[in-house]
Design a protein around this motif. Structure first.
Motif, PDB file in Angstrom:
ATOM      1  N   THR A 160      17.914   2.114 -23.981  1.00  0.00           N
ATOM      2  CA  THR A 160      16.943   3.114 -23.545  1.00  0.00           C
ATOM      3  C   THR A 160      16.414   2.693 -22.186  1.00  0.00           C
ATOM      4  OG1 THR A 160      16.298   3.620 -25.819  1.00  0.00           O
ATOM      5  CG2 THR A 160      14.745   4.231 -24.086  1.00  0.00           C
ATOM      6  N   VAL A 161      16.625   3.521 -21.186  1.00  0.00           N
ATOM      7  CA  VAL A 161      16.259   3.191 -19.803  1.00  0.00           C
ATOM      8  C   VAL A 161      15.239   4.201 -19.306  1.00  0.00           C
ATOM      9  CG1 VAL A 161      17.136   2.794 -17.470  1.00  0.00           C
ATOM     10  CG2 VAL A 161      18.594   2.280 -19.454  1.00  0.00           C
ATOM     11  N   GLY A 162      14.214   3.723 -18.642  1.00  0.00           N
ATOM     12  CA  GLY A 162      13.193   4.618 -18.111  1.00  0.00           C
ATOM     13  C   GLY A 162      12.029   3.847 -17.540  1.00  0.00           C
ATOM     14  N   SER A 163      10.938   4.539 -17.338  1.00  0.00           N
ATOM     15  CA  SER A 163       9.760   3.958 -16.716  1.00  0.00           C
ATOM     16  C   SER A 163       8.702   3.642 -17.764  1.00  0.00           C
ATOM     17  CB  SER A 163       9.184   4.939 -15.685  1.00  0.00           C
ATOM     18  OG  SER A 163       7.931   4.486 -15.229  1.00  0.00           O
ATOM     19  N   ASP A 164       7.884   2.653 -17.477  1.00  0.00           N
ATOM     20  CA  ASP A 164       6.749   2.346 -18.344  1.00  0.00           C
ATOM     21  C   ASP A 164       5.451   2.858 -17.733  1.00  0.00           C
ATOM     22  OD1 ASP A 164       6.693   1.419 -20.881  1.00  0.00           O
ATOM     23  OD2 ASP A 164       7.065  -0.674 -20.382  1.00  0.00           O
ATOM     24  N   SER A 165       5.569   3.748 -16.773  1.00  0.00           N
ATOM     25  CA  SER A 165       4.382   4.345 -16.167  1.00  0.00           C
ATOM     26  C   SER A 165       4.602   5.845 -16.071  1.00  0.00           C
ATOM     27  CB  SER A 165       4.137   3.770 -14.766  1.00  0.00           C
ATOM     28  OG  SER A 165       5.211   4.075 -13.889  1.00  0.00           O
ATOM     29  N   VAL A 182      10.692   3.868 -28.717  1.00  0.00           N
ATOM     30  CA  VAL A 182      11.597   2.789 -28.326  1.00  0.00           C
ATOM     31  C   VAL A 182      11.265   2.416 -26.880  1.00  0.00           C
ATOM     32  CG1 VAL A 182      13.991   2.091 -28.006  1.00  0.00           C
ATOM     33  CG2 VAL A 182      13.378   3.651 -29.877  1.00  0.00           C
ATOM     34  N   PRO A 183      10.778   1.202 -26.636  1.00  0.00           N
ATOM     35  CA  PRO A 183      10.375   0.832 -25.268  1.00  0.00           C
ATOM     36  C   PRO A 183      11.573   0.806 -24.328  1.00  0.00           C
ATOM     37  CG  PRO A 183      10.335  -1.086 -26.699  1.00  0.00           C
ATOM     38  CD  PRO A 183      10.564   0.099 -27.586  1.00  0.00           C
ATOM     39  N   PRO A 184      11.391   1.263 -23.092  1.00  0.00           N
ATOM     40  CA  PRO A 184      12.526   1.354 -22.174  1.00  0.00           C
ATOM     41  C   PRO A 184      12.795   0.068 -21.400  1.00  0.00           C
ATOM     42  CG  PRO A 184      10.583   2.278 -21.145  1.00  0.00           C
ATOM     43  CD  PRO A 184      10.162   1.868 -22.528  1.00  0.00           C
ATOM     44  N   ILE A 185      14.035  -0.056 -20.948  1.00  0.00           N
ATOM     45  CA  ILE A 185      14.398  -1.043 -19.933  1.00  0.00           C
ATOM     46  C   ILE A 185      14.005  -0.415 -18.604  1.00  0.00           C
ATOM     47  CG2 ILE A 185      16.304  -2.357 -18.924  1.00  0.00           C
ATOM     48  CD1 ILE A 185      17.797  -1.743 -21.635  1.00  0.00           C
ATOM     49  N   THR A 186      13.189  -1.100 -17.816  1.00  0.00           N
ATOM     50  CA  THR A 186      12.459  -0.418 -16.751  1.00  0.00           C
ATOM     51  C   THR A 186      13.065  -0.489 -15.352  1.00  0.00           C
ATOM     52  OG1 THR A 186      11.046  -2.374 -16.508  1.00  0.00           O
ATOM     53  CG2 THR A 186      10.270  -0.631 -17.981  1.00  0.00           C
ATOM     54  N   GLY A 187      14.177  -1.139 -15.158  1.00  0.00           N
ATOM     55  CA  GLY A 187      14.749  -1.180 -13.815  1.00  0.00           C
ATOM     56  C   GLY A 187      16.171  -1.687 -13.839  1.00  0.00           C
ATOM     57  N   PRO A 188      16.909  -1.536 -12.729  1.00  0.00           N
ATOM     58  CA  PRO A 188      18.305  -1.972 -12.693  1.00  0.00           C
ATOM     59  C   PRO A 188      18.463  -3.480 -12.860  1.00  0.00           C
ATOM     60  CG  PRO A 188      17.560  -1.261 -10.519  1.00  0.00           C
ATOM     61  CD  PRO A 188      16.504  -0.865 -11.487  1.00  0.00           C
ATOM     62  N   ARG A 189      17.530  -4.253 -12.340  1.00  0.00           N
ATOM     63  CA  ARG A 189      17.664  -5.704 -12.499  1.00  0.00           C
ATOM     64  C   ARG A 189      17.558  -6.100 -13.972  1.00  0.00           C
ATOM     65  NH1 ARG A 189      17.821  -9.753  -8.931  1.00  0.00           N
ATOM     66  NH2 ARG A 189      17.505 -11.863  -9.751  1.00  0.00           N
ATOM     67  N   GLU A 190      16.575  -5.503 -14.681  1.00  0.00           N
ATOM     68  CA  GLU A 190      16.398  -5.803 -16.100  1.00  0.00           C
ATOM     69  C   GLU A 190      17.615  -5.356 -16.911  1.00  0.00           C
ATOM     70  OE1 GLU A 190      12.556  -5.852 -14.109  1.00  0.00           O
ATOM     71  OE2 GLU A 190      14.160  -4.358 -14.173  1.00  0.00           O
ATOM     72  N   PRO A 283      21.023   5.753  -8.661  1.00  0.00           N
ATOM     73  CA  PRO A 283      22.487   5.563  -8.654  1.00  0.00           C
ATOM     74  C   PRO A 283      22.910   4.274  -9.358  1.00  0.00           C
ATOM     75  CG  PRO A 283      21.723   6.262  -6.494  1.00  0.00           C
ATOM     76  CD  PRO A 283      20.494   5.948  -7.288  1.00  0.00           C
ATOM     77  N   MET A 284      22.165   3.186  -9.164  1.00  0.00           N
ATOM     78  CA  MET A 284      22.514   1.918  -9.802  1.00  0.00           C
ATOM     79  C   MET A 284      22.295   1.970 -11.309  1.00  0.00           C
ATOM     80  SD  MET A 284      23.726  -1.082  -9.791  1.00  0.00           S
ATOM     81  CE  MET A 284      24.011  -1.293  -8.025  1.00  0.00           C
ATOM     82  N   LEU A 285      21.252   2.650 -11.753  1.00  0.00           N
ATOM     83  CA  LEU A 285      21.033   2.783 -13.197  1.00  0.00           C
ATOM     84  C   LEU A 285      22.207   3.503 -13.844  1.00  0.00           C
ATOM     85  CD1 LEU A 285      17.224   3.672 -13.281  1.00  0.00           C
ATOM     86  CD2 LEU A 285      18.296   1.527 -14.019  1.00  0.00           C
ATOM     87  N   TYR A 286      22.674   4.583 -13.210  1.00  0.00           N
ATOM     88  CA  TYR A 286      23.844   5.286 -13.721  1.00  0.00           C
ATOM     89  C   TYR A 286      25.076   4.374 -13.707  1.00  0.00           C
ATOM     90  CZ  TYR A 286      22.049  10.098 -14.116  1.00  0.00           C
ATOM     91  OH  TYR A 286      21.398  11.243 -14.520  1.00  0.00           O
TER      92      TYR A 286
END
Length: 445
Positions: A160-165, A182-190, A283-286
């Protein structure tokens, strides 16, 4: 141990469970499960079994400007189709033209909900979180129900990818059976680190210790629960049985996770990316989601766009949320069109990546059902009707836009599409949420 202790320790143990990072949830019905034996290696054999089915769901918290999103409509009732899926593309969807025949735009469907921003979080479930207790399966979302069926076959049951804000505290697109976000993964590095960064020996030992601690807690909870079982009336005994069933489900999920401690992650294809902002990171998240599917690290992923997706990163002075409430101001509408066209362009690039990634005798796009849309129909009027929906890939028979008459009492709910996608994923469910059947017109190729 005192066999006649009151029920308070069970409550205390439940609190300990939550503090230890365990989520108690009612399990899936056995009839909905289709779990294969746990993988014995980190890569399944393409020659020994059919290509796995995959699912990706992408949602926008603020919807799309309707006049620019919807293609030209030639029939206000359910279309018979027969085209290649690209007829009369709108300005917002224009970048999808290279994928003609691989996607379908669906108009006129929704969940029959009201609530504006409070109803967008029901996009993948059809059920608002406040109404979850009245539903047999709560407000479990499409992706999480699919994830329940694959057990430990992949390192991650879902991503699950997205923002926490942002609105209401950030990404709330994925919900468990117990009604937990479901808490998200918040960035491409994570996300990169989750997929490719190995686990040090010391960390493996700590992880093993955590599993043992959680197993000990579960044992203690079961002991306390059994010690009071004979003192309960019928109603409380039923609650206790549901609770013990939840514990068994937690034990299963612990077992699914524990087997991956000593299995190496796939090698990183490039250096770890840095987090910048949601606009530039999209683009990197995709790219990383595509790699997660390609390496079979997961077969299910969700991405929610919103929260820290800022219009100011396009050079606009107003915020994205403010622009979505445009009040028919032409300047705001033009800004929205720019923002939304960019989102669809990145989605189109993602489809290209999946199509160009060979997988067995086909490609990832053929094996992956991709849903793109929003739980918001029109942010300017705060309505959750006529939700913007595009479905792509998955081996479905795609076509010209499908239109459903919004005034018809026989119009199907959007959850009928979700049941279709679950069937395509391999879940033999009779229903999903408010569904009345599958969605006619997307027969498998």
């Amino acid at each position: 141990m005192n066999r006649h202790r009151p029920p308070r320790p069970v409550v205390r143990r439940r609190s300990i469970l939550q503090a230890a990072g365990i989520s108690i949830a009612l399990p899936a019905f056995d009839s909905l499960r289709n779990r294969a034996a746990a993988a014995e290696s980190d890569a399944p054999s393409a020659t020994s079994s059919p290509a796995p089915r995959r699912m990706v769901c992408i949602g926008n918290m603020l919807g799309f400007y309707p006049e620019a999103f919807w293609p030209e409509q030639t029939d206000d009732v359910n279309a018979s189709g027969g085209g290649d899926g690209s007829a009369g593309l709108s300005t917002t969807l224009a970048s999808l033209a290279p994928h003609s025949g691989d996607f379908t735009v669906i108009g006129g469907l929704d969940h029959g909900l009201k609530g504006g921003h409070f109803a967008i979080h029901a996009f993948l479930s059809g059920v608002r979180s406040v109404d979850a207790k009245s539903m047999p399966d709560g407000n479990i979302t499409l992706d999480q129900l699919a994830a329940e069926t694959i057990g430990g076959q992949t390192r991650f049951a879902s991503l699950t990818v997205g923002s926490d804000s942002g609105i209401h505290g950030g990404c709330q697109m994925s919900w468990s059976r117990s009604g937990t976000r479901v808490p998200p993964i918040t960035g491409p590095r994570e996300l990169f680190e989750k997929l490719f960064v190995g686990i040090a020996a010391a960390d493996k030992q700590r992880a093993a210790d955590r599993f043992r601690m959680k197993e000990s807690i579960l044992d203690a909870v079961r002991g306390d629960a059994n010690s009071i079982s004979k003192q309960l009336n019928r109603r409380d005994a039923q609650k206790l049985d549901e609770y013990l069933t939840s514990i068994r489900d937690v034990e299963r999920r612990l077992g699914d996770s524990k087997q991956w401690i000593d299995i190496e992650k796939p090698p990183a294809p490039f250096d770890a990316p840095n987090n910048t902002n949601m606009v530039d990171d999209l683009p990197m998240l995709y790219e990383l989601i595509a790699l997660a599917l390609q390496t079979d690290s997961t077969r299910i992923a969700t991405l929610e766009i919103g929260g820290d997706f800022e219009a100011r990163d396009f050079g606009f002075k107003s915020g994205y949320h403010s622009l979505s409430h445009h009040g028919q101001r032409e300047e705001s509408i033009e800004a929205l069109k720019t923002i939304e066209a960019y989102q669809v362009e990145q989605f189109s690039r993602f489809l290209t990546k999946l199509r160009e990634t060979e997988c067995g005798e086909s490609n990832l796009l053929q094996q992956t059902s991709v849903l793109f849309g929003s739980g918001m129909g029109n942010a300017n009027s705060h309505t959750n009707t006529n939700l913007p929906i595009v479905v792509a890939g998955g081996g479905l028979r795609h076509r010209d836009p499908m239109w459903f008459d919004r005034s018809s009492p026989h119009r199907p709910p959007l959850t009928n599409l979700f049941l279709t996608l679950l069937h395509r994923f391999g879940v033999p469910a009779d229903r999903f949420s408010t569904s009345t059947g599958t969605l006619t017109g997307l027969e498998l190729v």
